[in-house]
Motif scaffolding. Sequence first.
Motif: not given
Length: 238
Positions: A201-214
């Motif tokens: 879930g930590v990896g999921e959170a990081i990847i999702t946050l990167i995508a949403i930040s763009f």
Amino acid sequence: MLSFIQFSRLPTYLALHIPDGFLSLPVSLFCWIIALVLIAVSLKRVQKDYQERTVPLMGVCAAFIFAAQMINFPIPGGTSGHLLGGTLAGILLGPWAGTLVMTVVFIVQAVLFQDGGLTVLGANIVNMGLLGTFCGYYLYKSIRVTLGRQSWNSMAIATAIASWFSVVIAAVMTAFQLALSETVPLTLALIAMVSWHLVIGVGEAIITLIAISFIWRSRPDLLYDPPHSLKFNPDARS
């Protein structure tokens, strides 16, 4: 009682993409019924609430999530995790359209890559499509409303927490399905599934946050109030 060696091997196959033969027929059928009802309702809601020009956006989102799932990140124990994408789809498209996108992704994965069984596809859709997308979306929305809808910090916190939680809740549901099918005792299934997916879930959170930040940098208005964000003016600029 399972031996220590058997227990240590549980996480290698107790993944969210359940393979064929791990669920009993009643559990599989029940999940298929829920999945089919979910798909039917989602189709009606999308046709009613969204415009035709949102269909390409759904396709792009599905393609991105499918491609992003090819990127694996290592976790302790010699295995790896990858993006599920339910919360990401929910944030961008709303829960109904997001669920349809995730359903398409799961079908392609099962048919072409044998990532999850065909007979248990309904369960995988329920766990990662229904729970992952809906729980992630509404938790994200609740946190953003509480902390401030137009704040980057609230967006980041909401995205990270919702993405992480969506993975964990899907893992819990998978554990219960395996236990009801008498594949693995409930206690061991919960320990194996949840402990492993707390990390994933930590990896999921990081990847999702990167995508949403763009997306936030170029079109923050798209993230204010999905699913209505799909009805944006494509010529508008923030």
